[in-house]
Design a protein around this motif. Structure first.
Motif, PDB file in Angstrom:
ATOM      1  N   ASP A  60      -2.450  41.598 -15.561  1.00 18.85           N
ATOM      2  CA  ASP A  60      -1.989  41.618 -17.050  1.00 18.85           C
ATOM      3  C   ASP A  60      -0.657  40.895 -17.295  1.00 18.85           C
ATOM      4  OD1 ASP A  60      -4.218  43.353 -17.487  1.00 18.85           O
ATOM      5  OD2 ASP A  60      -2.976  45.164 -16.898  1.00 18.85           O
ATOM      6  N   LEU A  61      -0.004  40.522 -16.294  1.00 24.22           N
ATOM      7  CA  LEU A  61       1.262  39.782 -16.476  1.00 24.22           C
ATOM      8  C   LEU A  61       1.237  38.247 -16.710  1.00 24.22           C
ATOM      9  CD1 LEU A  61       4.339  40.582 -16.263  1.00 24.22           C
ATOM     10  CD2 LEU A  61       4.222  39.674 -13.981  1.00 24.22           C
ATOM     11  N   TYR A  62       1.479  37.901 -18.155  1.00 20.49           N
ATOM     12  CA  TYR A  62       1.416  36.649 -18.521  1.00 20.49           C
ATOM     13  C   TYR A  62       2.477  35.897 -18.341  1.00 20.49           C
ATOM     14  CZ  TYR A  62      -3.200  38.015 -20.495  1.00 20.49           C
ATOM     15  OH  TYR A  62      -4.587  38.224 -20.491  1.00 20.49           O
ATOM     16  N   TYR A  63       3.522  36.696 -18.537  1.00 18.20           N
ATOM     17  CA  TYR A  63       4.755  35.978 -18.356  1.00 18.20           C
ATOM     18  C   TYR A  63       5.749  36.854 -17.403  1.00 18.20           C
ATOM     19  CZ  TYR A  63       9.261  33.746 -19.393  1.00 18.20           C
ATOM     20  OH  TYR A  63      10.623  33.201 -19.299  1.00 18.20           O
TER      21      TYR A  63
ATOM     22  N   HIS B  93       8.921  38.907 -16.056  1.00 18.57           N
ATOM     23  CA  HIS B  93      10.098  39.720 -16.910  1.00 18.57           C
ATOM     24  C   HIS B  93      11.252  39.295 -16.020  1.00 18.57           C
ATOM     25  CE1 HIS B  93       7.448  42.892 -18.221  1.00 18.57           C
ATOM     26  NE2 HIS B  93       6.958  42.042 -18.973  1.00 18.57           N
ATOM     27  N   PRO B  94      12.216  38.540 -16.480  1.00 20.94           N
ATOM     28  CA  PRO B  94      13.543  38.422 -15.820  1.00 20.94           C
ATOM     29  C   PRO B  94      14.255  39.743 -15.655  1.00 20.94           C
ATOM     30  CG  PRO B  94      13.302  37.066 -17.870  1.00 20.94           C
ATOM     31  CD  PRO B  94      12.075  37.774 -17.749  1.00 20.94           C
ATOM     32  N   LEU B  95      15.232  39.773 -14.737  1.00 21.16           N
ATOM     33  CA  LEU B  95      15.964  40.772 -14.470  1.00 21.16           C
ATOM     34  C   LEU B  95      16.927  41.424 -15.648  1.00 21.16           C
ATOM     35  CD1 LEU B  95      17.074  43.097 -12.551  1.00 21.16           C
ATOM     36  CD2 LEU B  95      18.762  41.454 -11.766  1.00 21.16           C
ATOM     37  N   ILE B  96      17.302  40.528 -16.571  1.00 18.34           N
ATOM     38  CA  ILE B  96      18.105  40.695 -17.518  1.00 18.34           C
ATOM     39  C   ILE B  96      17.359  41.216 -18.657  1.00 18.34           C
ATOM     40  CG2 ILE B  96      17.731  38.420 -18.830  1.00 18.34           C
ATOM     41  CD1 ILE B  96      21.083  40.352 -18.666  1.00 18.34           C
ATOM     42  N   GLN B  97      15.979  41.037 -18.684  1.00 18.41           N
ATOM     43  CA  GLN B  97      15.233  41.883 -19.763  1.00 18.41           C
ATOM     44  C   GLN B  97      14.929  43.097 -19.331  1.00 18.41           C
ATOM     45  OE1 GLN B  97      11.271  39.818 -20.225  1.00 18.41           O
ATOM     46  NE2 GLN B  97      10.679  41.168 -21.983  1.00 18.41           N
ATOM     47  N   ASP B  98      14.715  43.565 -18.077  1.00 18.86           N
ATOM     48  CA  ASP B  98      14.351  44.832 -17.510  1.00 18.86           C
ATOM     49  C   ASP B  98      15.678  45.704 -17.610  1.00 18.86           C
ATOM     50  OD1 ASP B  98      11.921  44.310 -17.051  1.00 18.86           O
ATOM     51  OD2 ASP B  98      12.463  43.994 -14.648  1.00 18.86           O
ATOM     52  N   LEU B  99      16.979  44.898 -17.445  1.00 11.68           N
ATOM     53  CA  LEU B  99      18.180  45.714 -17.812  1.00 11.68           C
ATOM     54  C   LEU B  99      18.495  46.000 -19.298  1.00 11.68           C
ATOM     55  CD1 LEU B  99      20.480  43.737 -15.381  1.00 11.68           C
ATOM     56  CD2 LEU B  99      19.674  46.100 -15.097  1.00 11.68           C
ATOM     57  N   MET B 100      18.023  45.097 -19.963  1.00  7.42           N
ATOM     58  CA  MET B 100      18.259  45.524 -21.562  1.00  7.42           C
ATOM     59  C   MET B 100      17.228  46.426 -21.873  1.00  7.42           C
ATOM     60  SD  MET B 100      18.484  41.546 -22.921  1.00  7.42           S
ATOM     61  CE  MET B 100      18.105  41.828 -24.762  1.00  7.42           C
ATOM     62  N   TRP B 101      15.994  46.522 -21.421  1.00  8.37           N
ATOM     63  CA  TRP B 101      14.913  47.545 -21.801  1.00  8.37           C
ATOM     64  C   TRP B 101      15.580  49.089 -21.390  1.00  8.37           C
ATOM     65  CZ3 TRP B 101       9.761  45.136 -19.867  1.00  8.37           C
ATOM     66  CH2 TRP B 101       9.378  44.143 -20.990  1.00  8.37           C
ATOM     67  N   ASP B 102      16.137  48.887 -20.160  1.00  9.26           N
ATOM     68  CA  ASP B 102      16.686  50.280 -19.790  1.00  9.26           C
ATOM     69  C   ASP B 102      17.898  50.682 -20.408  1.00  9.26           C
ATOM     70  OD1 ASP B 102      14.854  50.241 -17.280  1.00  9.26           O
ATOM     71  OD2 ASP B 102      16.090  49.541 -15.988  1.00  9.26           O
ATOM     72  N   SER B 103      18.675  49.685 -20.698  1.00  8.56           N
ATOM     73  CA  SER B 103      19.841  50.074 -21.557  1.00  8.56           C
ATOM     74  C   SER B 103      19.348  50.824 -22.988  1.00  8.56           C
ATOM     75  CB  SER B 103      20.690  48.853 -22.110  1.00  8.56           C
ATOM     76  OG  SER B 103      21.162  48.212 -20.656  1.00  8.56           O
ATOM     77  N   LEU B 104      18.450  49.813 -23.544  1.00  9.92           N
ATOM     78  CA  LEU B 104      17.957  50.495 -24.728  1.00  9.92           C
ATOM     79  C   LEU B 104      17.295  51.983 -24.603  1.00  9.92           C
ATOM     80  CD1 LEU B 104      16.444  47.254 -26.371  1.00  9.92           C
ATOM     81  CD2 LEU B 104      18.188  48.683 -27.235  1.00  9.92           C
ATOM     82  N   CYS B 105      16.480  52.219 -23.554  1.00  9.44           N
ATOM     83  CA  CYS B 105      16.123  53.405 -23.479  1.00  9.44           C
ATOM     84  C   CYS B 105      17.079  54.465 -22.929  1.00  9.44           C
ATOM     85  CB  CYS B 105      14.843  53.345 -22.310  1.00  9.44           C
ATOM     86  SG  CYS B 105      13.928  54.793 -22.081  1.00  9.44           S
ATOM     87  N   ILE B 106      18.060  54.343 -22.213  1.00  6.35           N
ATOM     88  CA  ILE B 106      18.680  55.357 -21.600  1.00  6.35           C
ATOM     89  C   ILE B 106      19.946  55.644 -22.709  1.00  6.35           C
ATOM     90  CG2 ILE B 106      20.621  55.693 -19.832  1.00  6.35           C
ATOM     91  CD1 ILE B 106      18.677  54.409 -18.196  1.00  6.35           C
ATOM     92  N   CYS B 107      20.393  54.230 -23.449  1.00  6.48           N
ATOM     93  CA  CYS B 107      21.709  54.535 -24.292  1.00  6.48           C
ATOM     94  C   CYS B 107      21.260  54.643 -25.873  1.00  6.48           C
ATOM     95  CB  CYS B 107      22.381  53.417 -24.133  1.00  6.48           C
ATOM     96  SG  CYS B 107      23.283  53.112 -22.491  1.00  6.48           S
ATOM     97  N   MET B 108      20.272  53.720 -26.042  1.00 13.83           N
ATOM     98  CA  MET B 108      20.206  53.601 -27.525  1.00 13.83           C
ATOM     99  C   MET B 108      19.109  54.898 -28.156  1.00 13.83           C
ATOM    100  SD  MET B 108      22.053  51.636 -28.766  1.00 13.83           S
ATOM    101  CE  MET B 108      21.562  51.744 -30.568  1.00 13.83           C
TER     102      MET B 108
END
Length: 193
Positions: free
Chosen positions: A142-145, A147-162
């Motif tokens: 299922d993984l076509y591209y 995920h760079p670490l920075i993308q995972d960090l951004m997703w986590d930040s959005l989920c936890i903080c925002m």
């Protein structure tokens, strides 16, 4: 799935229609048990899981289906570590309605079929899954591209903080507007398919 949840499945798809849908699904199952978006495509977790669930919704049991389609499909899923939300690569036609339901915090009824699917698709008991730990998992098919670490960090930040902020004033207005825009996109897609 929505027809099942809203109890309209029998109205929209009487027995003969369901029989033909099942026949179509069986005919397009790949030899190793999985399914893809397209007949000639390679299997992926997302499509195989959706097909497996659809076959169940249409009335087949856990080991039912033509030539044991359910059992073979479930084996394909479990051989790859079972289903987790992170292992499903989403397509925009699925992601938009799911994001709307998530934004509305919709929770469907836990019916016997849901319990049976939870038991059949996960390697461990559903209520013991640590969802935060599997958030970034994705099945290789299922993984076509990647995920760079920075993308995972951004997703986590959005989920936890925002995420918590979006339930408080004035940010809850942003959430309300986002849900309205999501619904407009859903209607647009439905009208243009």
């Amino acid at each position: 799935m929505s027809l099942y949840i809203t109890s309209h499945l029998d109205i929209v798809f009487p027995g003969e229609y369901r029989k033909e849908i099942l026949r179509y699904l069986y005919c397009h199952q790949n030899e190793d048990g999985g399914w893809d978006f397209h007949i000639e495509g390679h299997n992926n977790m997302f499509c195989t899981t959706l097909h497996y669930i659809c076959i169940h919704i249409l009335g087949e049991g856990r080991d039912g289906g033509s030539d044991n389609a359910c059992a073979i499909g479930r084996k394909w899923i479990l051989d790859r570590g079972g289903v987790t939300s992170g292992k499903l690569g989403f397509h925009r036609m699925v992601y938009m309605p799911l994001s709307y339901l998530y934004g509305r915090r919709f929770v469907g009824q836990i019916m016997p079929l849901v319990l049976e699917l939870r038991d059949g698709l996960f390697l461990q008991p559903y209520n013991e899954i640590k969802w935060k730990k599997v958030r970034h998992l994705c099945e290789k098919e299922d993984l076509y591209y990647p995920h760079p670490l920075i993308q995972d960090l951004m997703w986590d930040s959005l989920c936890i903080c925002m995420e918590p902020l979006l339930f408080r004033w004035p940010f809850n207005k942003l959430r309300k507007n986002a849900l309205e825009v999501a619904m407009k996109h859903i209607h647009y897609e439905n009208e243009n398919i």
